[in-house]
Design an enzyme around this catalytic site. Structure first.
Site, short mmCIF file in Angstrom:
data_model
loop_
_atom_site.label_atom_id
_atom_site.label_comp_id
_atom_site.label_asym_id
_atom_site.label_seq_id
_atom_site.Cartn_x
_atom_site.Cartn_y
_atom_site.Cartn_z
N TYR A 106 1.21 -1.18 0.14
CA TYR A 106 -0.24 0.05 0.42
C TYR A 106 0.35 1.42 -0.11
CZ TYR A 106 -3.40 3.81 1.56
OH TYR A 106 -3.94 5.37 1.70
N LYS A 119 1.54 4.21 -2.99
CA LYS A 119 1.40 5.14 -3.03
C LYS A 119 2.19 5.90 -3.13
CE LYS A 119 -2.70 6.21 -2.45
NZ LYS A 119 -4.05 6.93 -3.23
#
Length: 372
Positions: free
Chosen positions: A154, A158
């Site tokens: 994650y 990002k």
């Protein structure tokens, strides 16, 4: 001259709030709300907003190139909130990288083909860290060279997606114009519909009202979802304003508000104490020991992976994320975007507490129906 805006992830916690605020914008002729799927009650709410502005609901995949090209046609602004949020490693790494990185790249390319001049990306505080619970960051700002070093999908996805968006600033569009981009990095988002808060409350309701400890040692500055949505509106206004745009193009901004700096545990308690929920008073393991147990669980998960998918309850990354001193200032957003929180802490707290009350009521109804 009217303009139009595409919001990806419009069915999510933040995306739907952005859509509600967009309806108030001047000369906006169309909002396109894009997501993989929309709940029936949200579709109904969006249909009521039709009286104010044309609102088109688009269901489809962020990895579907023809779909993205159609969605971007005749659009003036793209606000890209769609992503897979996964801090616990539940979702397969490839899925996260595809949606969060490849999806962003495909959307940027669709903007070039459709000549969309403004692109605003919802990034994350996790792009900056925390990398160690021993490292203290208080009132961090954009000039500090902070970068997440975890390989966890994650934050890694990002970080790559944000880099792609900011690198696309200045790209030539098909019609000869230029693409201008910026990214917003909200701190931990809370508010009505918040998935992490919802999970904590529901777990406590099934555990005699005891809130599990998720981050006793942390100091963070959570941000109310309505204020994050407002920051996106101000970012699009700034990028469409010839006077403000030069200082915003290619920049990223930390987005927080005036919610008091506190631990995740304390926030959950403050938002639920009036319904009798309470913090777990039992002794908890020292942080260093938790960290190394997390490491051992990761090793076990890795060794079992050829034969069994073991999901550890926590790992080194989640221990660090939940127990760090990691707070950020919104001064740069104030300076460049004229950002000032739309909701005070008291207003945000009241709205969130009311919503928590609805979760408590729903739980009571469920118990009642089971005993009948």
């Amino acid at each position: 001259m009217g303009w139009s805006c595409l919001v990806t992830g419009a069915g999510g916690l933040l995306g739907q709030r952005i859509v509600r605020l967009l309806v108030e914008e001047k000369e906006l002729k169309e909002i396109r709300a894009l997501d993989k799927a929309f709940r029936p009650e949200l579709r109904e709410e969006f249909s009521k907003l039709q009286n104010r502005t044309k609102l088109t609901v688009l269901e489809g995949d962020i990895l579907d190139e023809p779909f993205l090209k159609r969605a971007c046609q005749d659009v003036s602004v793209v606000i890209h909130t769609a992503c897979i949020i996964d801090v616990f490693g539940v979702t397969h790494r490839e899925s996260i990288m595809n949606v969060n990185v490849k999806g962003t790249q495909l959307l940027l390319e669709a903007c070039v083909q459709a000549s969309v001049p403004v692109f605003i990306y919802t990034s994350s505080i996790e792009v900056a860290g925390p990398n160690s619970y021993k490292e203290i960051i208080q009132n961090g700002h954009e000039e500090e060279p902070l970068e997440n070093t975890w390989p966890t999908p994650y934050p890694y996805s990002k970080k790559l997606a944000e880099k792609a968006v900011l690198a696309a600033n200045g790209w030539n569009l098909k019609n000869g114009d230029t693409l201008y981009t910026c990214a917003l990095r909200p701190t931990y988002i809370y508010g009505e519909g918040g998935p992490f808060l919802s999970a904590s409350i529901n777990e406590a309701l099934n555990n005699n009202g005891i809130l599990s400890s998720v981050g006793k040692f942390s100091t963070v500055n959570p941000v109310y979802v309505g204020n994050v949505a407002w920051a996106h509106i101000l970012a699009l206004r700034a990028l469409r304003d010839p006077k403000k745009a030069p200082s915003v193009r290619g920049q990223f901004y930390y987005i927080s508000d005036d919610t008091p700096h506190q631990s995740y545990d304390n926030l959950n308690y403050i938002l639920s104490k009036e319904f009798g929920l309470r913090l777990d008073s039992r002794w908890s393991l020292p942080l260093t020991l938790m960290y190394w147990i997390g490491f051992l669980l990761e090793v076990v998960s890795f060794l079992l992976s050829p034969i069994y998918s073991y999901q550890p309850p926590f790992n080194r990354h989640t221990v660090t994320l939940s127990n760090s001193v990691f707070t950020f200032s919104y001064k740069k957003a104030q300076r460049d975007l004229a950002y000032k929180p739309l909701y005070s802490w008291e207003e945000a707290k009241q709205k969130t507490v009311e919503w928590v009350g609805s979760l408590v009521d729903r739980h009571k109804e469920t118990l009642k129906s089971k005993t009948q």
